[in-house]
Design a protein around this motif. Structure first.
Motif, PDB file in Angstrom:
ATOM      1  N   ASN A  86       8.348  10.878   5.057  1.00 65.65           N
ATOM      2  CA  ASN A  86       7.749  10.062   6.124  1.00 65.65           C
ATOM      3  C   ASN A  86       7.242   8.726   5.573  1.00 65.65           C
ATOM      4  O   ASN A  86       7.415   7.682   6.218  1.00 65.65           O
ATOM      5  CB  ASN A  86       6.609  10.815   6.810  1.00 65.65           C
ATOM      6  N   ASP A  87       6.634   8.755   4.395  1.00 61.12           N
ATOM      7  CA  ASP A  87       6.172   7.512   3.761  1.00 61.12           C
ATOM      8  C   ASP A  87       7.358   6.601   3.439  1.00 61.12           C
ATOM      9  O   ASP A  87       7.275   5.383   3.609  1.00 61.12           O
ATOM     10  CB  ASP A  87       5.396   7.811   2.474  1.00 61.12           C
ATOM     11  N   LYS A  91      10.917   0.943   7.420  1.00 58.21           N
ATOM     12  CA  LYS A  91      10.686   0.287   8.712  1.00 58.21           C
ATOM     13  C   LYS A  91       9.846  -0.980   8.551  1.00 58.21           C
ATOM     14  O   LYS A  91      10.141  -2.007   9.161  1.00 58.21           O
ATOM     15  CB  LYS A  91       9.996   1.244   9.690  1.00 58.21           C
ATOM     16  N   LEU A  92       8.801  -0.900   7.734  1.00 57.32           N
ATOM     17  CA  LEU A  92       7.935  -2.063   7.551  1.00 57.32           C
ATOM     18  C   LEU A  92       8.619  -3.155   6.730  1.00 57.32           C
ATOM     19  O   LEU A  92       8.417  -4.345   6.998  1.00 57.32           O
ATOM     20  CB  LEU A  92       6.609  -1.649   6.904  1.00 57.32           C
ATOM     21  N   SER A  93       9.442  -2.758   5.765  1.00 56.72           N
ATOM     22  CA  SER A  93      10.196  -3.757   4.983  1.00 56.72           C
ATOM     23  C   SER A  93      11.149  -4.516   5.889  1.00 56.72           C
ATOM     24  O   SER A  93      11.232  -5.753   5.839  1.00 56.72           O
ATOM     25  CB  SER A  93      10.984  -3.074   3.857  1.00 56.72           C
ATOM     26  N   GLU A  94      11.829  -3.782   6.730  1.00 52.91           N
ATOM     27  CA  GLU A  94      12.771  -4.389   7.678  1.00 52.91           C
ATOM     28  C   GLU A  94      12.016  -5.299   8.649  1.00 52.91           C
ATOM     29  O   GLU A  94      12.452  -6.413   8.949  1.00 52.91           O
ATOM     30  CB  GLU A  94      13.521  -3.257   8.389  1.00 52.91           C
ATOM     31  N   ALA A  95      10.852  -4.858   9.111  1.00 51.36           N
ATOM     32  CA  ALA A  95      10.049  -5.669  10.041  1.00 51.36           C
ATOM     33  C   ALA A  95       9.607  -6.968   9.368  1.00 51.36           C
ATOM     34  O   ALA A  95       9.706  -8.048   9.962  1.00 51.36           O
ATOM     35  CB  ALA A  95       8.831  -4.875  10.516  1.00 51.36           C
ATOM     36  N   LYS A 151       6.511  -2.664  -6.541  1.00 53.51           N
ATOM     37  CA  LYS A 151       5.139  -3.171  -6.383  1.00 53.51           C
ATOM     38  C   LYS A 151       5.053  -4.600  -6.940  1.00 53.51           C
ATOM     39  O   LYS A 151       4.461  -5.477  -6.313  1.00 53.51           O
ATOM     40  CB  LYS A 151       4.195  -2.220  -7.119  1.00 53.51           C
ATOM     41  N   THR A 152       5.664  -4.811  -8.103  1.00 55.68           N
ATOM     42  CA  THR A 152       5.684  -6.147  -8.712  1.00 55.68           C
ATOM     43  C   THR A 152       6.447  -7.121  -7.815  1.00 55.68           C
ATOM     44  O   THR A 152       6.001  -8.260  -7.603  1.00 55.68           O
ATOM     45  CB  THR A 152       6.325  -6.077 -10.116  1.00 55.68           C
ATOM     46  N   ASN A 167       0.830  -1.205   0.000  1.00 55.97           N
ATOM     47  CA  ASN A 167       0.000   0.000   0.000  1.00 55.97           C
ATOM     48  C   ASN A 167       0.867   1.259   0.000  1.00 55.97           C
ATOM     49  O   ASN A 167       0.570   2.240  -0.689  1.00 55.97           O
ATOM     50  CB  ASN A 167      -0.949   0.009   1.201  1.00 55.97           C
ATOM     51  N   LYS A 168       1.935   1.215   0.769  1.00 57.69           N
ATOM     52  CA  LYS A 168       2.834   2.367   0.860  1.00 57.69           C
ATOM     53  C   LYS A 168       3.546   2.591  -0.473  1.00 57.69           C
ATOM     54  O   LYS A 168       3.732   3.738  -0.901  1.00 57.69           O
ATOM     55  CB  LYS A 168       3.839   2.131   1.994  1.00 57.69           C
TER      56      LYS A 168
END
Length: 161
Positions: A140-141, A147-151, A91-92, A55-56
């Protein structure tokens, strides 16, 4: 109707999956934003985080298109258009990563999430090389995307143990 044996993603499971992230709060917030988190197991939680990243990346791709159309500097316009393409490719990668996750190919899932993340770094570096400062909302995005990729990668790494 058959009985489905679901492991409930209570707060404890979500916190356990997100606690190794550099920013557990961002991970937890992402997971809890999805109504499916209530019935997700640990792989389901990883899938939710990948969905948040996806989504990001859609937002970032759109932002780059808008920015590229609004700048007059030709070099910067080209770099921003290149960023848009990189986010489209990311995205792909993330769509394929989700397929690999569902097929329990966790090494490939992490490879693809990391590959998508590298595209964001590439964009950020190229924009920085031109001494252009992206709008705060875009930065910020990008930070949340990182951060979310790393998580996600840390959560999936634990499936390999």
């Amino acid at each position: 109707m058959g009985h489905r044996n679901l492991v409930s993603a209570d707060d404890t499971l979500i916190k356990t999956q997100c606690h190794n992230a550099e920013d557990p709060k961002a991970c937890i917030q992402c997971v809890k934003s999805d109504p499916q988190s209530q019935s997700a197991d640990k792989v389901g939680i990883a899938a939710i985080v990948i969905t948040c990243i996806s989504n990001k990346v859609v937002t970032l791709e759109s932002n780059m298109t808008v920015l590229a159309s609004s700048v007059h500097d030709k070099k910067l316009k080209l770099v921003l258009q290149d960023c848009q393409k990189e986010f489209s490719d990311a995205k792909t990668n993330l769509t394929t990563a989700m397929d690999r996750l569902k097929n329990k190919d966790y090494d490939q899932t992490n490879y693809l999430v990391n590959h998508a993340l590298q595209k964001e770094f590439y964009c950020k570096n190229n924009v920085g090389d031109l001494q252009y400062t992206l709008p705060t909302t875009v930065l910020n995005d990008m930070t949340l995307y990182e951060k979310l990729s790393e998580a996600a990668m840390r959560i999936i790494d634990r499936f390999l143990w």
